[in-house]
Motif scaffolding. Structure first.
Motif, short mmCIF file in Angstrom:
data_model
loop_
_atom_site.label_atom_id
_atom_site.label_comp_id
_atom_site.label_asym_id
_atom_site.label_seq_id
_atom_site.Cartn_x
_atom_site.Cartn_y
_atom_site.Cartn_z
N PRO A 161 6.70 109.66 0.79
CA PRO A 161 7.49 110.86 0.42
C PRO A 161 9.00 110.23 0.54
CG PRO A 161 6.31 111.62 2.32
CD PRO A 161 6.06 110.34 2.40
N GLU A 162 9.45 109.37 1.25
CA GLU A 162 10.65 108.87 1.25
C GLU A 162 10.84 107.95 0.04
OE1 GLU A 162 10.94 108.42 6.16
OE2 GLU A 162 11.16 106.63 4.83
N VAL A 163 10.06 107.16 -0.48
CA VAL A 163 10.03 106.25 -1.43
C VAL A 163 10.07 107.25 -2.80
CG1 VAL A 163 8.69 104.40 -2.58
CG2 VAL A 163 8.99 104.15 -0.30
N LYS A 164 9.14 108.09 -2.69
CA LYS A 164 9.07 109.13 -3.82
C LYS A 164 10.20 109.56 -4.27
CE LYS A 164 6.41 110.84 -6.20
NZ LYS A 164 6.19 110.53 -7.63
N GLU A 165 11.34 110.03 -3.24
CA GLU A 165 12.56 110.72 -3.42
C GLU A 165 13.41 109.54 -3.82
OE1 GLU A 165 15.65 113.03 -0.65
OE2 GLU A 165 13.76 113.12 -0.08
N ALA A 166 13.11 108.17 -3.65
CA ALA A 166 14.14 107.17 -3.70
C ALA A 166 14.16 106.78 -5.18
CB ALA A 166 13.99 106.01 -2.69
N VAL A 167 12.86 106.79 -5.84
CA VAL A 167 12.61 106.03 -7.06
C VAL A 167 12.03 106.90 -8.16
CG1 VAL A 167 12.45 103.73 -6.02
CG2 VAL A 167 10.45 104.99 -6.53
N LYS A 168 12.23 106.43 -9.40
CA LYS A 168 11.60 107.17 -10.59
C LYS A 168 10.16 106.67 -11.07
CE LYS A 168 16.12 109.30 -11.69
NZ LYS A 168 17.17 109.66 -12.98
N ILE A 169 10.31 105.55 -10.67
CA ILE A 169 9.03 104.70 -11.24
C ILE A 169 7.81 105.21 -10.39
CG2 ILE A 169 10.15 102.58 -12.05
CD1 ILE A 169 9.46 101.05 -9.39
N PRO A 170 6.44 104.89 -10.98
CA PRO A 170 5.22 105.30 -10.28
C PRO A 170 5.13 104.64 -8.89
CG PRO A 170 4.81 104.87 -12.59
CD PRO A 170 6.25 104.41 -12.32
N VAL A 171 4.81 105.45 -7.99
CA VAL A 171 4.57 105.09 -6.50
C VAL A 171 3.05 105.23 -6.16
CG1 VAL A 171 5.06 105.75 -3.92
CG2 VAL A 171 6.87 105.87 -5.88
N ILE A 172 2.68 104.15 -5.65
CA ILE A 172 1.21 103.78 -5.26
C ILE A 172 1.06 103.95 -3.64
CG2 ILE A 172 -1.06 102.74 -5.61
CD1 ILE A 172 0.58 103.86 -8.26
N GLY A 173 0.39 104.81 -3.09
CA GLY A 173 0.04 104.66 -1.87
C GLY A 173 -1.26 103.66 -1.27
N ALA A 174 -1.07 102.87 -0.40
CA ALA A 174 -2.14 102.04 0.12
C ALA A 174 -1.90 101.82 1.74
CB ALA A 174 -1.57 100.56 -0.41
N GLY A 175 -3.05 101.84 2.26
CA GLY A 175 -3.47 101.68 3.70
C GLY A 175 -4.31 102.73 4.15
N GLY A 176 -5.54 102.44 4.67
CA GLY A 176 -6.36 103.36 5.13
C GLY A 176 -6.82 104.44 4.30
#
Length: 314
Positions: free
Chosen positions: A159-174
């Motif tokens: 959520p912190e990264v989503k708020e920080a950038v406008k480019i696509p955000v991919i979740g990884a790990g687990g």
């Protein structure tokens, strides 16, 4: 966004799954092509390959699919620049890189017209990546396999990264099944990257012994080793990790100087290759934290069937 970046963003929107680029020689042409054929983004792991081997893997994947094929190369490897430029010469669809951070790769990507996607573990690094020209960022938490850049969980950082950038955000790990995919998408991710689940696929290039060792492992068999790369790495207990933990001398006499900076406590490439070839005593098996939830080897098609079903239910 430029056309290559738009193509990747559009592709993620249709099927939000990137297959992890697992080295050494786990994520090769058969796995990457199978994932691409299912509509996902397939990655070939370039770390540990020669320039010519990487070119051959890319060409083989292209023969098998018209889907999206990328390459994952660790910044820590000595031949990083040569491997990246070779991949660009082969006109891959995107570059993914972690285990360190390169500013140069964004310039190279812009010159070649190829999207660059860094693996990050903080909003600060995500913002820097966007500023330098990243097409997207992969947010990797401590649940991931292999080299770890943070002790925080992905679901906390995302959520912190989503708020920080406008480019696509991919979740990884687990992320090991369709339910996990749906959950991470609900958290706001534009897509997910899955590694261990695809390592335990029919099309993975890991030896049968590698796959069985991971399937047999219990939750308590998880270990964190200090990699020569200079980062902690998540793996599965075996005689090699036991010797390492006991402080026994496991160093290799010779050295291929495969890393830019090596702490020389053992040879990471040698141990990963041994495991990939089936040596479960002397090799090193990297894995994500939730491996014990995976009960059997599935085909890539079966993995995607589960993902599609869970996304539709969500």
């Amino acid at each position: 966004m430029k056309i290559p970046e738009l193509r990747i963003a559009h592709h993620i929107a249709k099927m939000p799954v990137i297959q992890g680029g697992m080295a050494v020689r786990i994520s090769m042409a058969p796995l990457a092509a199978a994932v691409a054929e299912e509509g996902g983004i397939g990655l070939i792991a370039g770390s540990g390959l020669s320039v010519e081997e990487l070119k051959q893997e890319i060409r083989e994947a292209r023969k098998r699919t018209k889907g999206i094929i990328g390459v994952n190369i660790m910044f820590a490897v000595r031949e990083f620049a040569q491997l990246v430029k070779a991949a660009f010469d082969e006109k891959i669809d995107l570059l993914v890189s972690g285990a360190g951070f390169s500013r140069d790769m964004f310039t190279w990507g812009q010159e070649a017209g190829i999207p660059v996607v860094p693996i990050v573990s903080s909003a600060k690094l995500a913002r820097l990546s966007e500023k330098l020209g990243a097409a997207a960022v992969i947010v990797e938490g401590h649940e991931a396999g292999g080299h770890l850049g943070t002790e925080r969980p992905m679901r906390e950082i995302l959520p912190e990264v989503k708020e920080a950038v406008k480019i696509p955000v991919i979740g990884a790990g687990g992320v090991v099944d369709g339910q996990d995919v749906a959950e991470v998408l609900r958290l706001g991710a534009d897509g997910v990257q899955m590694g261990t689940r695809f390592a335990l696929s029919t099309e993975s290039s890991a030896a049968p012994e590698w796959k069985q060792h991971l399937l047999n492992a219990q939750a308590e068999d998880m270990v964190i080793v200090h990699s020569p790369v200079g980062l902690p790495g998540r793996g599965i207990r075996n005689p090699f990790t036991e010797a390492l933990a006991a402080g026994k001398n496991v160093r290799r006499i010779g050295c291929d100087q495969c890393l830019k900076h090596c702490e020389r406590n053992f040879c990471i490439m040698e141990r990963l290759i041994k495991a990939q070839q089936g040596d479960m005593k002397e090799g090193l098996v990297f894995s994500g934290a939730h491996y014990s939830r995976i009960k059997k080897v599935l085909s890539v098609h079966e993995i995607f069937e589960d993902i599609r079903e869970q996304i539709l239910r969500a």
